[in-house]
Design an enzyme around this catalytic site. Sequence first.
Site, PDB file in Angstrom:
ATOM      1  N   ALA A  65       0.866  -1.177   0.000  1.00 53.11           N
ATOM      2  CA  ALA A  65       0.000   0.000   0.000  1.00 53.11           C
ATOM      3  C   ALA A  65       0.904   1.230   0.000  1.00 53.11           C
ATOM      4  O   ALA A  65       2.066   1.155   0.396  1.00 53.11           O
ATOM      5  CB  ALA A  65      -0.872  -0.012   1.250  1.00 53.11           C
ATOM      6  N   GLY A 108       0.614  -4.908   1.061  1.00 53.13           N
ATOM      7  CA  GLY A 108      -0.615  -4.948   0.266  1.00 53.13           C
ATOM      8  C   GLY A 108      -0.400  -5.599  -1.097  1.00 53.13           C
ATOM      9  O   GLY A 108      -1.345  -6.160  -1.669  1.00 53.13           O
ATOM     10  N   GLU A 111      -0.708  -9.217  -0.431  1.00 56.38           N
ATOM     11  CA  GLU A 111      -2.126  -9.468  -0.143  1.00 56.38           C
ATOM     12  C   GLU A 111      -2.965  -9.412  -1.423  1.00 56.38           C
ATOM     13  O   GLU A 111      -3.902 -10.187  -1.602  1.00 56.38           O
ATOM     14  CB  GLU A 111      -2.639  -8.440   0.878  1.00 56.38           C
ATOM     15  CG  GLU A 111      -2.010  -8.642   2.244  1.00 56.38           C
ATOM     16  CD  GLU A 111      -2.309  -7.507   3.209  1.00 56.38           C
ATOM     17  OE1 GLU A 111      -2.023  -6.341   2.871  1.00 56.38           O
ATOM     18  OE2 GLU A 111      -2.816  -7.777   4.307  1.00 56.38           O
ATOM     19  N   GLU A 131       5.048  -5.142   6.976  1.00 57.02           N
ATOM     20  CA  GLU A 131       4.393  -4.048   7.708  1.00 57.02           C
ATOM     21  C   GLU A 131       4.970  -3.859   9.109  1.00 57.02           C
ATOM     22  O   GLU A 131       5.028  -2.750   9.624  1.00 57.02           O
ATOM     23  CB  GLU A 131       2.875  -4.303   7.809  1.00 57.02           C
ATOM     24  CG  GLU A 131       2.118  -4.148   6.511  1.00 57.02           C
ATOM     25  CD  GLU A 131       1.997  -5.440   5.718  1.00 57.02           C
ATOM     26  OE1 GLU A 131       2.787  -6.390   5.966  1.00 57.02           O
ATOM     27  OE2 GLU A 131       1.111  -5.499   4.856  1.00 57.02           O
TER      28      GLU A 131
HETATM   29  C1  HXC Z   1       5.047   4.288  -1.371  1.00 64.92           C
HETATM   30  C2  HXC Z   1       6.940   3.299  -2.202  1.00 64.92           C
HETATM   31  C3  HXC Z   1       6.571   2.066  -1.632  1.00 64.92           C
HETATM   32  C4  HXC Z   1       5.345   1.999  -0.891  1.00 64.92           C
HETATM   33  C5  HXC Z   1       8.426   1.810  -2.657  1.00 64.92           C
HETATM   34  N1  HXC Z   1       8.088   3.091  -2.833  1.00 64.92           N
HETATM   35  N2  HXC Z   1       7.539   1.155  -1.925  1.00 64.92           N
HETATM   36  N3  HXC Z   1       6.169   4.405  -2.072  1.00 64.92           N
HETATM   37  N4  HXC Z   1       4.634   3.139  -0.791  1.00 64.92           N
HETATM   38  N5  HXC Z   1       4.877   0.873  -0.348  1.00 64.92           N
HETATM   39  C6  HXC Z   1       8.817   4.124  -3.564  1.00 64.92           C
HETATM   40  C7  HXC Z   1      10.027   4.632  -2.803  1.00 64.92           C
HETATM   41  O1  HXC Z   1       9.671   5.610  -1.858  1.00 64.92           O
HETATM   42  C8  HXC Z   1      10.861   5.196  -3.934  1.00 64.92           C
HETATM   43  O2  HXC Z   1      10.349   6.448  -4.340  1.00 64.92           O
HETATM   44  C9  HXC Z   1      10.594   4.221  -5.081  1.00 64.92           C
HETATM   45  O3  HXC Z   1       9.351   3.585  -4.758  1.00 64.92           O
HETATM   46  C10 HXC Z   1      11.654   3.138  -5.206  1.00 64.92           C
HETATM   47  O4  HXC Z   1      11.826   2.516  -3.936  1.00 64.92           O
HETATM   48  P1  HXC Z   1      13.265   2.338  -3.227  1.00 64.92           P
HETATM   49  O5  HXC Z   1      12.998   2.098  -1.780  1.00 64.92           O
HETATM   50  O6  HXC Z   1      14.189   3.440  -3.574  1.00 64.92           O
HETATM   51  O7  HXC Z   1      13.761   0.984  -3.927  1.00 64.92           O
HETATM   52  P2  HXC Z   1      14.711  -0.150  -3.356  1.00 64.92           P
HETATM   53  O8  HXC Z   1      15.873   0.469  -2.598  1.00 64.92           O
HETATM   54  O9  HXC Z   1      14.992  -1.049  -4.501  1.00 64.92           O
HETATM   55  O10 HXC Z   1      13.840  -0.930  -2.260  1.00 64.92           O
HETATM   56  C11 HXC Z   1      12.688  -1.645  -2.686  1.00 64.92           C
HETATM   57  C12 HXC Z   1      11.812  -2.031  -1.468  1.00 64.92           C
HETATM   58  C13 HXC Z   1      11.515  -0.745  -0.623  1.00 64.92           C
HETATM   59  C14 HXC Z   1      12.556  -3.058  -0.596  1.00 64.92           C
HETATM   60  C15 HXC Z   1      10.560  -2.672  -2.001  1.00 64.92           C
HETATM   61  O11 HXC Z   1      11.001   0.272  -1.501  1.00 64.92           O
HETATM   62  C16 HXC Z   1      10.517  -0.965   0.454  1.00 64.92           C
HETATM   63  O12 HXC Z   1      10.859  -1.477   1.526  1.00 64.92           O
HETATM   64  N6  HXC Z   1       9.289  -0.515   0.224  1.00 64.92           N
HETATM   65  C17 HXC Z   1       8.225  -0.600   1.227  1.00 64.92           C
HETATM   66  C18 HXC Z   1       7.732  -2.010   1.394  1.00 64.92           C
HETATM   67  C19 HXC Z   1       6.645  -2.087   2.450  1.00 64.92           C
HETATM   68  O13 HXC Z   1       6.898  -1.753   3.636  1.00 64.92           O
HETATM   69  N7  HXC Z   1       5.453  -2.480   2.050  1.00 64.92           N
HETATM   70  C20 HXC Z   1       4.303  -2.514   2.997  1.00 64.92           C
HETATM   71  C21 HXC Z   1       3.575  -1.204   3.015  1.00 64.92           C
HETATM   72  S1  HXC Z   1       2.285  -1.197   4.181  1.00 64.92           S
HETATM   73  P3  HXC Z   1      11.170   7.823  -4.081  1.00 64.92           P
HETATM   74  O14 HXC Z   1      10.327   8.865  -4.767  1.00 64.92           O
HETATM   75  O15 HXC Z   1      11.248   7.980  -2.604  1.00 64.92           O
HETATM   76  O16 HXC Z   1      12.511   7.596  -4.726  1.00 64.92           O
HETATM   77  C22 HXC Z   1       1.064  -2.097   3.472  1.00 64.92           C
HETATM   78  C23 HXC Z   1      -0.189  -2.255   4.278  1.00 64.92           C
HETATM   79  C24 HXC Z   1      -1.230  -3.013   3.504  1.00 64.92           C
HETATM   80  O17 HXC Z   1       1.176  -2.563   2.384  1.00 64.92           O
HETATM   81  C25 HXC Z   1      -2.564  -2.924   4.130  1.00 64.92           C
HETATM   82  C26 HXC Z   1      -3.614  -2.288   3.293  1.00 64.92           C
HETATM   83  C27 HXC Z   1      -3.678  -2.551   1.857  1.00 64.92           C
END
Ligand code: HXC
Length: 257
Positions: A65, A108, A111, A131
């Site tokens: 998400a 998400g 999911e 998360e």
């Molecule tokens: C918003 C995101 C994002 C996310 C990545 N980006 N994941 N933006 N929400 N979930 C954005 C980053 O901010 C960045 O933009 C660009 O995508 C590239 O990501 P990087 O982090 O620079 O890439 P990398 O170093 O290759 O790392 C990849 C990654 C990391 C390991 C996937 O991005 C990451 O940990 N993302 C979050 C994963 C996560 O926690 N997902 C769960 C979210 S909570 P900018 O503009 O900053 O360069 C959730 C709850 C669900 O999903 C419940 C309801 C549906």
Amino acid sequence: MEFIKVTEQYQPGIALIQLNRPKELNALNKQLMEEVRDALQAFDKNDQVRVIIITGNEQAFAAGADIKQMADKSAIDMLLIDQFSTWDQIRKTKKPIIAAVSGFALGGGCEFAMTCDMIIASESAKFGQPEIKIGTIPGAGGTQRLTKAVGKAKAMELILTGRFLSAEEAHFYGLVNKVVPVEMYLHEAVELAKEIARMSPVAVQLAKEAINRSFETQLDEGLAFERKNFYLTFASEDQKEGMNAFVEKRKPEFKGR
Ligand code: HXC
């Protein structure tokens, strides 16, 4: 459609939805999910579509998400935004959905892949519910679907540590149907879709509905539901065609009626 690309006839009878926020690793914002919901509802009503494939790109199916959209929200904001009613509508899609996953399927994104009916993964796919690392927990079914797919011990490990599952491990634990080289994952999903598209759409719909019931009911109730859908297939022309074709040693021609 701003955040997805939709191809109604990617192959005959097979529709494709491609998540299209590549710079954000296809982070699932509210509008993207609403666009997916709208496309799925249109496909459900479209007789020309038999199977739907949802994919991202090689780098990411979806990295979760949209954290930036959620970061400063209060519990009541989240309640009122009510994003999960869109997810509930997606879950009610009648036609089979195959997720073709490469790269990250996290939070998400994992999911969402599990909300689909089957998953074809590329060798580079990484599944996870990270998360916990950002101070929250899965909210779109992760604690339930991942647990049912991989068992309690592995689900606990993945959700409490935020560790990722490689494609091979995901296959070992039964989360995905098949793992193929990166250049093949969409092709493989299309092959699976083609095989299903050749079947009676009526029988496919009733079978999907009955399988999904197994997640929601006890065995007795699930068996009764299956039985009713089984009897219902005998009201279809496709059942007569399928069985007569077998007896007459020819290929059936299903009409979806
Ligand atoms: C918003 C995101 C994002 C996310 C990545 N980006 N994941 N933006 N929400 N979930 C954005 C980053 O901010 C960045 O933009 C660009 O995508 C590239 O990501 P990087 O982090 O620079 O890439 P990398 O170093 O290759 O790392 C990849 C990654 C990391 C390991 C996937 O991005 C990451 O940990 N993302 C979050 C994963 C996560 O926690 N997902 C769960 C979210 S909570 P900018 O503009 O900053 O360069 C959730 C709850 C669900 O999903 C419940 C309801 C549906």
